[in-house]
Each structure stands twice: as C-alpha cells, then as structure tokens.
Design a protein around this motif. Structure first.
Motif, PDB file in Angstrom:
ATOM      1  N   SER A 297      62.326  34.398 -17.650  1.00  0.00           N
ATOM      2  CA  SER A 297      62.237  34.174 -16.204  1.00  0.00           C
ATOM      3  C   SER A 297      62.263  35.524 -15.494  1.00  0.00           C
ATOM      4  CB  SER A 297      63.405  33.320 -15.700  1.00  0.00           C
ATOM      5  OG  SER A 297      63.182  31.957 -15.977  1.00  0.00           O
TER       6      SER A 297
ATOM      7  N   ASN B 224      58.073  32.669 -16.706  1.00  0.00           N
ATOM      8  CA  ASN B 224      58.291  31.927 -15.474  1.00  0.00           C
ATOM      9  C   ASN B 224      58.664  32.870 -14.344  1.00  0.00           C
ATOM     10  OD1 ASN B 224      58.969  29.607 -13.736  1.00  0.00           O
ATOM     11  ND2 ASN B 224      61.038  30.425 -13.924  1.00  0.00           N
ATOM     12  N   ALA B 225      57.983  32.744 -13.227  1.00  0.00           N
ATOM     13  CA  ALA B 225      58.405  33.388 -11.981  1.00  0.00           C
ATOM     14  C   ALA B 225      59.147  32.343 -11.164  1.00  0.00           C
ATOM     15  CB  ALA B 225      57.201  33.915 -11.213  1.00  0.00           C
TER      16      ALA B 225
ATOM     17  N   SER C  11      59.306  31.227  -8.225  1.00  0.00           N
ATOM     18  CA  SER C  11      58.697  30.405  -7.178  1.00  0.00           C
ATOM     19  C   SER C  11      57.187  30.406  -7.418  1.00  0.00           C
ATOM     20  CB  SER C  11      59.007  30.931  -5.765  1.00  0.00           C
ATOM     21  OG  SER C  11      58.307  32.135  -5.501  1.00  0.00           O
ATOM     22  N   PRO C  12      56.493  29.361  -6.989  1.00  0.00           N
ATOM     23  CA  PRO C  12      55.032  29.331  -7.184  1.00  0.00           C
ATOM     24  C   PRO C  12      54.318  30.484  -6.502  1.00  0.00           C
ATOM     25  CG  PRO C  12      55.855  27.138  -6.690  1.00  0.00           C
ATOM     26  CD  PRO C  12      57.004  28.079  -6.469  1.00  0.00           C
TER      27      PRO C  12
ATOM     28  N   TYR D 157      55.492  33.446  -5.745  1.00  0.00           N
ATOM     29  CA  TYR D 157      55.767  34.706  -6.423  1.00  0.00           C
ATOM     30  C   TYR D 157      54.943  34.841  -7.696  1.00  0.00           C
ATOM     31  CZ  TYR D 157      58.433  38.789  -7.967  1.00  0.00           C
ATOM     32  OH  TYR D 157      58.809  40.060  -8.361  1.00  0.00           O
ATOM     33  N   ALA D 158      54.729  33.740  -8.402  1.00  0.00           N
ATOM     34  CA  ALA D 158      53.866  33.775  -9.587  1.00  0.00           C
ATOM     35  C   ALA D 158      52.466  34.238  -9.199  1.00  0.00           C
ATOM     36  CB  ALA D 158      53.816  32.397 -10.246  1.00  0.00           C
ATOM     37  N   SER D 159      51.962  33.749  -8.079  1.00  0.00           N
ATOM     38  CA  SER D 159      50.642  34.182  -7.605  1.00  0.00           C
ATOM     39  C   SER D 159      50.647  35.657  -7.224  1.00  0.00           C
ATOM     40  CB  SER D 159      50.217  33.345  -6.391  1.00  0.00           C
ATOM     41  OG  SER D 159      50.122  31.977  -6.731  1.00  0.00           O
TER      42      SER D 159
ATOM     43  N   ARG E 153      54.112  30.559 -15.331  1.00  0.00           N
ATOM     44  CA  ARG E 153      54.415  29.432 -14.446  1.00  0.00           C
ATOM     45  C   ARG E 153      55.133  29.960 -13.212  1.00  0.00           C
ATOM     46  NH1 ARG E 153      54.507  24.912 -18.120  1.00  0.00           N
ATOM     47  NH2 ARG E 153      52.989  25.509 -19.723  1.00  0.00           N
ATOM     48  N   GLY E 154      55.221  29.133 -12.211  1.00  0.00           N
ATOM     49  CA  GLY E 154      56.024  29.437 -11.033  1.00  0.00           C
ATOM     50  C   GLY E 154      56.876  28.231 -10.707  1.00  0.00           C
TER      51      GLY E 154
ATOM     52  N   CYS F 135      62.290  34.450  -5.007  1.00  0.00           N
ATOM     53  CA  CYS F 135      62.587  33.067  -4.611  1.00  0.00           C
ATOM     54  C   CYS F 135      63.426  33.070  -3.347  1.00  0.00           C
ATOM     55  CB  CYS F 135      63.316  32.313  -5.727  1.00  0.00           C
ATOM     56  SG  CYS F 135      63.745  30.627  -5.223  1.00  0.00           S
TER      57      CYS F 135
END
Length: 484
Positions: A171, A220-221, A223-224, A226-228, A251-252, A387
C-alpha cells in the motif's frame, strides 16, 4: 465469517494505539481489525520501539539470530507478542536499531541508518514468521519501510516451501517518501546486488519504495484519485514510469474512517456529545476549544487545522493567506508540529493576532478531537494528499472541510456549489491567493446562508466511508494476487 478465510501478515512501521506519527498508523490498526472481524487470520509485525505504548505488556516468545552473508556477524533479535483488538501483534526487538527516542528521526533529522534499520525489519519479518510457523497467504506491506519484503520473497525465499503459496501487496500511503539510501546500508541483504539496476535511485543509492512497487504482486494507492495521479509525472514524485510499468496491478482503494474512535455522539474527549439530530453539544465544544486555545469566547466563525507542519499540507500557502484573512472577524486554531521554520512563522502571526489565531505547537490527541468538534470549518489546503483522514473526521463532526481538490480529498469532499450533495468547500489553485479566495468564500456562505450551512452540515454528518466497504476491495485484491 469469511468464505475461504485468508492468512494475512500486515507489516507496518507504526500502528495506532502502540506508536503513531501519522495516518499510516490509523490504517494499520483499522484495516487488520476489520479483516479479523470478517474471519480472516490477521497478524501484525511491528518494530519493538523504545517508545512503544504497552511495552511492558509484551511477552517474550523467542530469541533468534538473523543469518547474514558470509564474513558478516549475524544479527540477534528477540520476538515479543501482545494483543491488539483481539489479534496478535508480533514485535521485532533489536536494540541497535529500535532502542531510540523516536521511530524515524530526532530534531527533524532522519536517522542516518534508516535504510539499514528497515532492511533488517524486512529480513527479520520473514525469518520470524517462519520461526512462528505462520505461513501467510498475503504479506501486506506499507510504504518504503517495508519495500524490501516483496523482493526478498522473490529472491531469498523463492525456493522456500514455507512461502510457496505466499504473495505480497504494498500500500502506498505517500509516494513522496521513498526511502532512498546508500547501497552500503544494505549489507545484510545481498540479494539487492543482483537487482540493483532496476531499483536504484541514482549511482550507489537504492530506492526502497521503487523496490516494493516493482516486486509486489499487487499495488494499492489509498484512494482512487491518488492511484490515477501516480500514473502522471506531476503526481508521482519522480516514479511515474515505475507506476506506469505496473499499471495493470495498481488499485486505488479509499481508506475507511474508524467511526469507533471518531464519532461525536460517543467521543470521550469532548465536553459534550452530539449528533446530526441535535447539534447543541457542538456549541459547547466550540466554547471549550476557545478556552483551551486561549481565544476569547465569540460567535465569530471558528476555523480549525490539525496537521504536520510541512509544505505537503499547504502550510506555506496558509501563512501568507492569513495575513489578509485574519483581518476578518474570524478565529483559527492550528494544532501541529514539524518544520521549525513554519512553526516560527505561525507563532509570529499568533503574536500579532492574539484574539484571532491560536497556534499550539504539538500533537495532542484530545485537542485533535476537540478541534474537529469545536470548529465550524476545517482547513486542508494540501499540495497533495494520498487519502487524508481528517476530512472524513470533519464530515462526521459537522465541521465542513475546506480542501484542495487532490488525491483522496477530491474523492471524499463535494463542493458547496454542487447543490444538495455538497459537504464542504474545494479549490484547485495551489497558491496562497487560491486558498484565500476559498476561505473568504466559505466565510461569506457561513455568514450569509446560515440555514443552508446547517443543511450542508447535516449532509456531511450523514456521509460515511465505512471500513467494511474498503475491506471487501482489499480482500478481492488479495484473491487476485493469489490467482483465486
């Protein structure tokens, strides 16, 4: 109970309730707790720091030696255990690395041997796990401190039948902190030499976060959004090409909020409790906050901020904005510690505006809860925020968050202008003027639209980010890593 329960080893450098410097600790307690509640077999591994709370409760399990390369002295360590939320926490005890005043740094200076310290933690974690006879399905790593674990599973332990079914995930709680150290610190992990070209930062240095991202089975990041952002050069802190290389496995998953600890209806830190149906207690919390912060009792809007004093948190944007904003009839309470230069500037401002600004140069859990309850608006002008948890706490306490629309803040706060869905205030321009405009806008709405402000408060307090929703996504990621 879980169908086909998993054995999960959660490895972190801090866990709330035992040792905490930031939001990682909150996640490292809440996520294992909710996984365990669903029937998964969860164990945590953590360094046995000198400053660990409940240290005297830990019982000694074993004394062992971590093997090191030929010609080097093996490293002795002891393994302790205590219980947290009904599941075991294993503590790696090695005084040469963890018998220190703080976990990572003193006087705002990181320990020079942090690479060696956390390389030892990674190697000792897998060694201790085998000694315990706990063969995990998943080793869940967190941030650079544990970045070597995925590489060790794929090298040192690649032919070890004990770990034959084990997979790893990592993560990313904050990719700005990557753990870059001189390669000489990794003398106990010779496997690095064969992979140095892939994980180096520049000549002679190793990047531990890069190591984790390249060799974990899933990433895993927190938050979605932040993943982007991690896939872009602007948002990846120099690691965009690495995240792009692993994009299919990235993933986020948004962190949940631990409402057991952050609920104004039951919070033991507050002088009065309240909920969305009856906000009277919030006014009593405001009065207590003003008293504790040394501000006069007033009906002027109260702004709050609880954070580390760093540029990431936007403190350097806030300070020049306050020169103008504090001329309005407002109050602001800031609780936090960190960069001494930023702290000095805030202290100087507080001296100039003693009835408007209170700066408390510390982190205090009770005060953090009181700020969330007693303020009307909570400031989070972050340059980036993977996040964020304080905006979730603020929503639960009816304290409207004012955030920069980045990372998890963008995923969790809906701007005032979005009609019935609004839960706070958002701005995008990472400048002092951009922040000042947003603060003035929030002040205008507070003063001129009190009925709508109350409705938005109610909407905010009904907004939930429950851990069970996030846990379901984590379990799916684990199963994908295992090919199940």
């Amino acid at each position: 109970m879980a169908i086909d329960p998993l054995k999960i080893l959660f490895v972190a450098s801090e866990v709330e309730g035992l040792i905490k410097t930031g939001g990682l600790a909150d996640v490292a307690r809440a996520l294992p707790r909710y996984l365990a509640q669903q029937g998964h077999d969860v164990r945590i591994i953590l360094p046995f720091y000198k400053t660990l709370k409940r240290r005297n409760e830990a019982r000694l399990l074993a004394s062992r030696w971590l093997p090191t390369p030929a010609g080097q002295e093996d490293i002795g360590y002891r393994l302790h255990q205590l219980e947290l939320d009904g599941f075991p926490v294993y503590l790696i005890d090695c005084p040469r690395y963890f018998e220190r005043a703080e976990p990572y740094a003193e006087h705002n200076q990181a320990y020079a041997d942090n690479g060696e310290r956390f390389a030892f933690l990674a190697a000792a974690t897998l060694h201790a796990t085998e000694q315990l006879g706990f063969a995990p399905d998943i080793v869940h790593c967190n941030d650079w401190h544990t970045g070597l674990l995925p590489l060790l599973l794929k090298t040192r332990h690649s032919h070890n039948p004990f770990f034959a079914q084990t997979r790893s995930v990592i993560s990313i709680h904050n990719a700005a902190f990557q753990g870059v150290f001189d390669r000489q610190q990794f003398w106990a992990v010779p496997e690095i030499q064969d992979y140095e070209q892939r994980i180096n930062y520049d000549y002679g240095h190793i990047n531990l976060l890069k190591c984790g991202v390249l060799y974990a089975d899933k990433i895993n990041a927190v938050s979605p959004n932040y993943a982007s952002e991690l896939l872009t050069h602007l948002g990846a802190h120099g690691m965009a090409s690495v995240f792009q290389q692993r994009a299919a496995d990235l993933r986020g998953i948004l962190n949940g909020c631990d409402y057991q600890d952050w609920d104004p209806a039951t919070d033991p830190h507050l002088p009065a409790n309240y909920d969305a149906k009856a906000l009277r207690g919030k006014r009593l919390c405001r009065a207590q906050l003003q008293q504790d912060a040394g501000l006069p009792t007033s009906d002027d809007p109260v702004y709050g901020m609880v954070c580390r004093l760093t540029e990431q948190k936007g403190v350097h944007l806030l300070i020049p904005a306050l020169e103008s904003f504090l001329r309005h009839k407002v109050q602001l309470v800031i609780v936090g510690s960190g960069d001494p230069t930023l702290a000095g500037q805030l202290q100087a401002l507080a001296a100039r505006f003693p009835t408007r600004l209170a700066f408390i140069n510390t982190y205090d859990d009770r005060l953090a809860h009181l700020v969330e309850a007693g303020a009307d608006i909570f400031l989070m002008p972050s340059l980036f925020e993977p996040c964020g948890l304080n905006q979730m706490y603020s929503l639960a306490y009816g304290t409207l968050p004012l955030v920069r629309a980045v990372g998890g803040l963008k995923d969790t706060v809906v701007d005032w202008d979005v009609a019935e869905q609004a839960t706070g205030f958002c701005f995008t321009d990472p400048t002092a003027n951009g922040l000042l405009d947003a603060m003035r806008r929030s002040l205008l709405y507070f003063l001129q639209e009190p009925e709508r402000f109350a409705r938005v408060q109610h909407t905010a307090m009904q907004t939930r980010f429950d851990w069970p929703d996030s846990v379901a996504q984590y379990v799916q990621m684990y199963r994908d890593a295992l090919g199940r």
